[in-house]
Design an enzyme around this catalytic site. Structure first.
Site, PDB file in Angstrom:
ATOM      1  N   ASP A 267      32.058 -16.849   5.351  1.00  0.00           N
ATOM      2  CA  ASP A 267      32.188 -16.383   6.747  1.00  0.00           C
ATOM      3  C   ASP A 267      33.715 -16.342   6.888  1.00  0.00           C
ATOM      4  OD1 ASP A 267      29.603 -16.790   7.430  1.00  0.00           O
ATOM      5  OD2 ASP A 267      29.645 -18.883   7.653  1.00  0.00           O
ATOM      6  N   TYR A 334      29.994 -25.076  -2.958  1.00  0.00           N
ATOM      7  CA  TYR A 334      30.756 -25.172  -1.513  1.00  0.00           C
ATOM      8  C   TYR A 334      31.126 -26.687  -1.342  1.00  0.00           C
ATOM      9  CZ  TYR A 334      28.046 -20.931  -0.303  1.00  0.00           C
ATOM     10  OH  TYR A 334      27.505 -19.657  -0.252  1.00  0.00           O
ATOM     11  N   TYR A 406      22.524 -19.813   3.458  1.00  0.00           N
ATOM     12  CA  TYR A 406      23.344 -20.109   4.552  1.00  0.00           C
ATOM     13  C   TYR A 406      23.573 -21.811   4.506  1.00  0.00           C
ATOM     14  CZ  TYR A 406      22.095 -15.288   5.971  1.00  0.00           C
ATOM     15  OH  TYR A 406      22.112 -14.056   5.751  1.00  0.00           O
TER      16      TYR A 406
END
Ligand SMILES: [Zn+2]
Ligand SMILES: [Zn+2]
Length: 443
Positions: A267, A334, A406
């Site tokens: 993003d 992440y 996501y």
């Protein structure tokens, strides 16, 4: 088949140049060009006809005249002269009925190609041939009528001759699969145009800020034309990873446009850290290919300092782009800061680690991307989740999962569209404050 008789039979009906006669017998005899074959047939037929004219004057002379007119044979013409026969009519108006004499243009077409290619760097090339439809049809009808079966097509012979000539003059190699340059010749229009294939450069990028998108993002009001809202730039964001990482390469190669292909995307507000994300820059219509990638890497890193870093730049091929796109599902790591509505306990943190590690989650297309993605439920695997408290309401989470998951929705739950999720597991609403991609693991 009596090759000589067959050749004479063809010539008595169709005027043919040396190339077009020779290529009807292209599969006979090695290590010679078709014009040599054609000329050899005409010379042999001339000798035969000369011999014949000793006994059967009329037949011999008739044959010599056909060879001189429809075969354009200088040898037959000279033989007639020597026999003190009336020479064949001036046959300037008569042309080869298949190629119109265009095989004589191979040299000048080659010179045109050498002009057109000036200023372009390339290692490999390929030759393409375009012929008018009626020429191909004419050749098909001819083939069906004469039925020799040893032939090479006009297109194929033009391609081979021009390919050899270009290779000889440029010192470059023919590559049938991935040529840098394709020369497209049209011998009937006496033209040549270039098809310049893109240059591909692979590497990895790190994005160090939370304010720039991966690719150029066109202004939604003007769709790139430039308007008041976007200050005439046509863009929603002044910079992108795509532009920052490809600009020096585009300038040095004198290409038309540059595109960034990457293995997935983060993003805008997520950083891309660790060893970076694999990408390929595609430069369309480059003039220069022999560029110093180390220098370009240094240029990118100097001009985008503090924002984007690239590393490991190397030349690659289109196949790698496909591989990157297929590899979007590769493992990703992440780290994020999540903030809860109520203070989570240590036990809550262990619950997250236990319930979300080594499981498959179901994720319906998030509400925030629903306007541009199909509404589907995807299953994604989470290898491991680690959680550490950093303040009363905030935790640091490290997540290693299948690409395409996501992550923000794994935390928030996205109104029940991601299951299971952190908010529902603890019955305590959580949202993502800062997200970083730490690693993109390619095979
Ligand atoms: Zn011809
Ligand atoms: Zn605009």
């Amino acid at each position: 088949m009596d090759v000589l008789e067959k050749a004479y039979e063809i010539l008595s009906k169709y005027p043919l140049c040396d190339n077009c006669l020779g290529r009807q017998f292209a599969l006979l005899g090695y290590s010679m060009e078709n014009n040599v074959r054609g000329n050899a047939l005409k010379v042999s037929l001339t000798m035969q006809a000369n011999d014949l004219s000793q006994e059967k004057k009329v037949e011999g002379t008739k044959r010599l005249k056909i060879l001189a007119s429809k075969g354009f044979s200088r040898e037959a013409q000279e033989t007639l002269k020597h026999l003190k026969k009336r020479q064949a009519k001036d046959n300037d108006a008569l042309r080869c009925c298949l190629c119109d004499g265009k095989f004589e243009l191979v040299d000048s077409l080659t010179q045109n190609a050498l002009q057109v290619i000036k200023g372009y760097e390339f290692t490999t090339f390929l030759v393409g041939i375009e012929l008018p439809l009626q020429v191909e049809e004419r050749e098909d009808e001819f083939k069906a009528a004469v039925n020799v079966g040893y032939g090479e097509s006009m297109k194929h012979e033009f391609g081979r001759l021009l390919g050899k000539a270009v290779a000889k003059h440029t010192g470059k190699e023919v590559d049938y699969l991935k040529p840098d340059i394709v020369f497209v010749f049209n011998p009937f229009l006496e033209s040549v145009r270039l098809q310049v294939n893109p240059l591909f450069v692979a590497g990895r990028y790190r994005k160090l800020v939370r304010t720039i998108p991966q690719s150029k993002w066109f202004c939604s009001s003007c769709r790139g034309r430039g308007c008041e809202k976007c200050g005439g730039t046509g863009k929603l964001y002044p910079e992108s990873v795509e532009e920052l990482s490809s600009k020096p390469l585009l300038e040095v190669t004198l290409g038309e446009e540059a595109f960034l292909h990457a293995s997935g995307r983060e993003d805008i507000d997520a950083r891309m850290l660790g060893t970076g994300r694999p990408f390929v820059i595609e430069v369309s219509k480059p003039k220069k290919r022999f560029v110093n990638l180390k220098q370009i890497e240094a240029q990118v890193n100097a001009s985008a300092v503090g924002k984007v870093e690239v590393s490991g730049l190397r030349f690659t091929t289109r196949d790698v782009v496909r591989h990157l796109k297929n590899g979007e599902g590769a493992q990703k790591e992440y780290q994020l800061i999540a903030e809860f509505e109520n203070d989570p306990s240590e036990k809550d943190l262990r619950t997250i680690e236990e319930k979300l590690s080594g499981i498959c989650i179901k994720q319906q297309t998030p509400l925030r991307v629903l306007h541009r993605r199909a509404d589907l439920i995807r299953e994604k695997y989470i290898y491991q989740v680690k959680v550490k408290k950093v303040s009363l309401k905030r935790v640091l989470m490290e997540i290693r999962c299948q690409g395409g998951l996501y992550v923000k929705e794994l935390v928030s739950g996205d109104e029940g569209r991601t299951n299971p999720n952190v908010s529902d597991l603890l019955n305590n609403r959580a949202k993502t404050l800062k997200l970083d991609v730490l690693n993109v693991i390619m095979e």
